[in-house]
Write a protein that holds these residues in place. Structure first.
Motif: not given
Length: 154
Positions: A1-28
């Motif tokens: 994977m190119k750096k740009e693809e890696l960056r975009n995939a990482l950002m996408n997965e982190l965004w998806r992770m941020y929306k996870m129920d477990i993270i929402v509870h942890l943010m409290e």
């Protein structure tokens, strides 16, 4: 994977992770009332003032005052004026505040236990290793002033 693809995939997965129920509870536990209660639990028996809470949570004094006002109205904290300096205020956890935090903390511990069972010990161990490397890398990059200094207001 190119750096740009890696960056975009990482950002996408982190965004998806941020929306996870477990993270929402942890943010409290990172911001708001529960985070303030957690600070008081960790510093129980010590004299804590609102400025210390503000610094620990990295929030404005006005936001801290609003959080403390709400916690006080709910009976989860008490506040007293210092005898030696009427301008100083100390915050203390009430029994109800301790119980409230303990209940929330027990819930998040149970939630993470379920998460560990679902993901598996080996993958959780690897995730912990990668998260630690991430945090350590940011500290190193900051110390070498390789990261941008300005961040958007949160």
């Amino acid at each position: 994977m190119k750096k740009e693809e890696l960056r975009n995939a990482l950002m996408n997965e982190l965004w998806r992770m941020y929306k996870m129920d477990i993270i929402v509870h942890l943010m409290e536990f990172v911001e708001g009332e529960t985070a303030a209660l957690g600070y008081l639990v960790r510093h129980e028996g010590m004299r804590v003032n609102p400025s210390q809470i503000s610094e620990e949570l990295n929030i404005s004094r006005a936001r801290t005052a609003n959080i403390l006002r709400s916690l006080r109205q709910k009976g989860l904290i008490g506040m007293e004026i210092a005898d030696d300096d009427r301008r100083k205020m100390y915050v203390e956890l009430t029994g109800a505040g301790r119980a409230h935090f303990s209940k929330k903390f027990a819930f998040i511990q149970h939630y993470f236990d379920i998460y560990i069972d679902a993901i598996g010990e080996q993958d959780i161990t690897e995730l912990i290793r990668l998260l630690k490397k991430t945090v350590d890398s940011e500290e190193l990059l900051c110390s070498k002033q390789m990261l941008p200094e300005e961040k958007d207001d949160r």
